[in-house]
Design a protein around this motif. Structure first.
Motif, PDB file in Angstrom:
ATOM      1  N   MET A   7       0.847  -1.243  -0.066  1.00  0.00           N
ATOM      2  CA  MET A   7       0.092  -0.079   0.139  1.00  0.00           C
ATOM      3  C   MET A   7       0.758   1.281   0.008  1.00  0.00           C
ATOM      4  O   MET A   7       1.996   1.330   0.807  1.00  0.00           O
ATOM      5  CB  MET A   7      -0.750  -0.086   1.317  1.00  0.00           C
ATOM      6  CG  MET A   7      -1.883   1.151   1.371  1.00  0.00           C
ATOM      7  SD  MET A   7      -2.803   0.948   2.694  1.00  0.00           S
ATOM      8  CE  MET A   7      -4.117   1.895   2.475  1.00  0.00           C
ATOM      9  N   GLU A   8       0.408   2.200  -0.669  1.00  0.00           N
ATOM     10  CA  GLU A   8       1.159   3.417  -0.786  1.00  0.00           C
ATOM     11  C   GLU A   8       1.416   4.212   0.686  1.00  0.00           C
ATOM     12  O   GLU A   8       0.445   4.049   1.304  1.00  0.00           O
ATOM     13  CB  GLU A   8       0.355   4.521  -1.583  1.00  0.00           C
ATOM     14  CG  GLU A   8       1.186   5.570  -2.096  1.00  0.00           C
ATOM     15  CD  GLU A   8       1.310   6.741  -1.406  1.00  0.00           C
ATOM     16  OE1 GLU A   8       2.113   7.529  -0.794  1.00  0.00           O
ATOM     17  OE2 GLU A   8      -0.171   7.120  -0.892  1.00  0.00           O
ATOM     18  N   PRO A   9       2.565   4.286   1.157  1.00  0.00           N
ATOM     19  CA  PRO A   9       2.986   4.751   2.443  1.00  0.00           C
ATOM     20  C   PRO A   9       2.121   5.892   2.955  1.00  0.00           C
ATOM     21  O   PRO A   9       1.837   5.663   4.303  1.00  0.00           O
ATOM     22  CB  PRO A   9       4.299   5.058   2.673  1.00  0.00           C
ATOM     23  CG  PRO A   9       5.004   4.570   1.224  1.00  0.00           C
ATOM     24  CD  PRO A   9       3.735   4.381   0.194  1.00  0.00           C
ATOM     25  N   THR A  10       1.790   6.856   2.341  1.00  0.00           N
ATOM     26  CA  THR A  10       1.084   7.959   2.930  1.00  0.00           C
ATOM     27  C   THR A  10      -0.479   7.779   3.086  1.00  0.00           C
ATOM     28  O   THR A  10      -0.908   7.814   4.357  1.00  0.00           O
ATOM     29  CB  THR A  10       0.917   9.216   1.794  1.00  0.00           C
ATOM     30  OG1 THR A  10       2.224   9.557   1.354  1.00  0.00           O
ATOM     31  CG2 THR A  10       0.169  10.524   2.344  1.00  0.00           C
ATOM     32  N   LYS A  11      -1.158   6.762   2.294  1.00  0.00           N
ATOM     33  CA  LYS A  11      -2.250   6.153   2.540  1.00  0.00           C
ATOM     34  C   LYS A  11      -2.336   5.416   3.832  1.00  0.00           C
ATOM     35  O   LYS A  11      -3.054   5.298   4.744  1.00  0.00           O
ATOM     36  CB  LYS A  11      -3.024   5.607   1.286  1.00  0.00           C
ATOM     37  CG  LYS A  11      -3.274   6.282   0.237  1.00  0.00           C
ATOM     38  CD  LYS A  11      -4.157   5.637  -1.062  1.00  0.00           C
ATOM     39  CE  LYS A  11      -4.243   6.757  -1.991  1.00  0.00           C
ATOM     40  NZ  LYS A  11      -5.528   7.190  -2.428  1.00  0.00           N
ATOM     41  N   ARG A  36      -3.582   4.305   9.469  1.00  0.00           N
ATOM     42  CA  ARG A  36      -2.860   3.957  10.735  1.00  0.00           C
ATOM     43  C   ARG A  36      -3.409   4.963  11.802  1.00  0.00           C
ATOM     44  O   ARG A  36      -3.687   4.565  12.552  1.00  0.00           O
ATOM     45  CB  ARG A  36      -1.299   3.590  10.735  1.00  0.00           C
ATOM     46  CG  ARG A  36      -0.850   3.186  11.908  1.00  0.00           C
ATOM     47  CD  ARG A  36       0.617   3.033  11.815  1.00  0.00           C
ATOM     48  NE  ARG A  36       1.285   4.181  11.000  1.00  0.00           N
ATOM     49  CZ  ARG A  36       1.838   5.116  11.787  1.00  0.00           C
ATOM     50  NH1 ARG A  36       1.646   5.277  12.909  1.00  0.00           N
ATOM     51  NH2 ARG A  36       2.486   6.229  11.250  1.00  0.00           N
ATOM     52  N   LEU A  37      -2.999   6.373  11.405  1.00  0.00           N
ATOM     53  CA  LEU A  37      -3.382   7.346  12.425  1.00  0.00           C
ATOM     54  C   LEU A  37      -4.844   7.528  12.707  1.00  0.00           C
ATOM     55  O   LEU A  37      -5.234   7.678  13.718  1.00  0.00           O
ATOM     56  CB  LEU A  37      -2.942   8.633  11.665  1.00  0.00           C
ATOM     57  CG  LEU A  37      -1.506   8.948  11.607  1.00  0.00           C
ATOM     58  CD1 LEU A  37      -0.903  10.051  10.954  1.00  0.00           C
ATOM     59  CD2 LEU A  37      -0.836   8.950  13.087  1.00  0.00           C
ATOM     60  N   GLU A  86     -11.793  -0.685  10.379  1.00  0.00           N
ATOM     61  CA  GLU A  86     -10.848  -0.155   9.853  1.00  0.00           C
ATOM     62  C   GLU A  86      -9.646  -0.890   9.671  1.00  0.00           C
ATOM     63  O   GLU A  86      -8.951  -1.054   8.614  1.00  0.00           O
ATOM     64  CB  GLU A  86     -10.373   1.043  10.259  1.00  0.00           C
ATOM     65  CG  GLU A  86     -11.606   2.272  10.111  1.00  0.00           C
ATOM     66  CD  GLU A  86     -11.127   3.728  10.594  1.00  0.00           C
ATOM     67  OE1 GLU A  86      -9.993   3.908  10.711  1.00  0.00           O
ATOM     68  OE2 GLU A  86     -12.201   4.241  10.847  1.00  0.00           O
ATOM     69  N   LEU A  87      -9.333  -1.694  10.783  1.00  0.00           N
ATOM     70  CA  LEU A  87      -8.118  -2.730  10.801  1.00  0.00           C
ATOM     71  C   LEU A  87      -8.310  -3.726   9.872  1.00  0.00           C
ATOM     72  O   LEU A  87      -7.375  -4.127   9.106  1.00  0.00           O
ATOM     73  CB  LEU A  87      -7.770  -3.058  12.225  1.00  0.00           C
ATOM     74  CG  LEU A  87      -6.523  -4.097  12.428  1.00  0.00           C
ATOM     75  CD1 LEU A  87      -5.356  -3.184  11.820  1.00  0.00           C
ATOM     76  CD2 LEU A  87      -6.443  -4.687  13.606  1.00  0.00           C
ATOM     77  N   ASP A  88      -9.362  -4.344   9.712  1.00  0.00           N
ATOM     78  CA  ASP A  88      -9.736  -5.460   9.098  1.00  0.00           C
ATOM     79  C   ASP A  88      -9.636  -5.224   7.193  1.00  0.00           C
ATOM     80  O   ASP A  88      -9.337  -5.715   6.466  1.00  0.00           O
ATOM     81  CB  ASP A  88     -11.218  -5.929   9.067  1.00  0.00           C
ATOM     82  CG  ASP A  88     -11.231  -6.941  10.005  1.00  0.00           C
ATOM     83  OD1 ASP A  88     -10.258  -7.409  10.653  1.00  0.00           O
ATOM     84  OD2 ASP A  88     -12.497  -7.504  10.597  1.00  0.00           O
ATOM     85  N   GLU A  89     -10.097  -3.693   6.949  1.00  0.00           N
ATOM     86  CA  GLU A  89      -9.839  -3.228   5.758  1.00  0.00           C
ATOM     87  C   GLU A  89      -8.459  -2.957   5.383  1.00  0.00           C
ATOM     88  O   GLU A  89      -7.810  -3.101   4.375  1.00  0.00           O
ATOM     89  CB  GLU A  89     -10.744  -1.899   5.574  1.00  0.00           C
ATOM     90  CG  GLU A  89     -12.102  -2.161   5.570  1.00  0.00           C
ATOM     91  CD  GLU A  89     -12.919  -0.835   5.551  1.00  0.00           C
ATOM     92  OE1 GLU A  89     -12.597   0.010   5.121  1.00  0.00           O
ATOM     93  OE2 GLU A  89     -14.183  -0.944   6.014  1.00  0.00           O
ATOM     94  N   PRO A 121      -5.206  -6.596   4.520  1.00  0.00           N
ATOM     95  CA  PRO A 121      -4.866  -7.107   3.512  1.00  0.00           C
ATOM     96  C   PRO A 121      -3.985  -6.293   2.506  1.00  0.00           C
ATOM     97  O   PRO A 121      -3.492  -6.536   1.451  1.00  0.00           O
ATOM     98  CB  PRO A 121      -6.530  -7.649   2.664  1.00  0.00           C
ATOM     99  CG  PRO A 121      -7.403  -6.703   3.605  1.00  0.00           C
ATOM    100  CD  PRO A 121      -6.546  -6.137   4.667  1.00  0.00           C
ATOM    101  N   LYS A 122      -4.201  -4.950   2.871  1.00  0.00           N
ATOM    102  CA  LYS A 122      -3.598  -3.732   1.796  1.00  0.00           C
ATOM    103  C   LYS A 122      -2.086  -3.775   2.486  1.00  0.00           C
ATOM    104  O   LYS A 122      -1.287  -2.993   1.613  1.00  0.00           O
ATOM    105  CB  LYS A 122      -4.298  -2.742   1.975  1.00  0.00           C
ATOM    106  CG  LYS A 122      -5.681  -2.767   1.389  1.00  0.00           C
ATOM    107  CD  LYS A 122      -6.359  -1.450   1.441  1.00  0.00           C
ATOM    108  CE  LYS A 122      -7.991  -1.706   1.217  1.00  0.00           C
ATOM    109  NZ  LYS A 122      -8.628  -0.484   1.354  1.00  0.00           N
TER     110      LYS A 122
END
Length: 187
Positions: free
Chosen positions: A1-5, A10-11, A42-45, A48-49
């Motif tokens: 996953m793109e680091p910024t997203k 995470r935040l 949100e963690l479940d989503e 996998p990314k």
């Protein structure tokens, strides 16, 4: 996953954990559970990314943090629960209505809907015992077949023996669950 997203996701989960801490301090059980459900969804989503060791480790750390929060929430007392030294416990059954079902995580409801197998006439009954975070449930299909599922893994399981059906909510239709997921409001 793109680091910024990934960082934004995470935040967001960390903010929910901070909010949960405040709700736990206030002993707001229902609000804490709802916040936990949202963070867990949100963690479940996010899980996998995650790509690469750093993101996977971060997801694992968030999961451990949420597990700790779940432990804190489980220690909160619901109204009407006897204190630990008084002898008898009052059993609190969960009252499922459409608003309470809508508080379940999106990921959880997506898996319930998937288990309903696009059967527009199927009905789901949620278990009324436990914490109401990831309830076990049963689905009755249009052909009359009934299948039980675990709430944590959404796997079919053997139904309860005898009177297990008394610990179930009223039925929720396929269309109601679909409407909650799609925010159509046509419940």
């Amino acid at each position: 996953m793109e680091p910024t997203k990934f960082r934004e996701s995470r935040l967001s989960i960390n903010r929910l954990c901070e909010q949960m801490d405040q709700l736990i301090e206030k002993k707001a059980l229902d609000e804490s559970r709802a916040c936990f459900d949202k963070a867990f969804g949100e963690l479940d989503e996010l899980r996998p990314k995650a790509s690469g060791d750093i993101q996977e480790r971060s997801v694992k750390n968030l999961a451990m943090k949420l597990k700790g929060m779940e432990g804190k929430i489980s220690k909160l007392k619901t109204k009407g629960t006897a204190s630990s030294g008084s002898g008898s416990r009052v059993k609190n059954n969960i009252e499922w209505d459409i608003d309470r079902v809508a508080q379940l995580s999106k990921t959880f409801l997506e898996k319930v809907l998937k288990n309903m197998a696009d059967d527009a006439e199927s009905q789901v009954f949620f278990g009324t015992t436990g914490k109401g975070i990831r309830p076990n449930y049963q689905i009755k299909f249009k052909d009359g077949q009934i299948t039980w599922f675990t709430g944590s893994g959404h796997k079919p399981k053997a139904g309860p023996k005898g009177q297990g059906a008394k610990n179930l909510s009223t039925p929720f239709l396929f269309q109601e669950i679909n409407a909650i997921l799609n925010n159509t409001g046509n419940i």
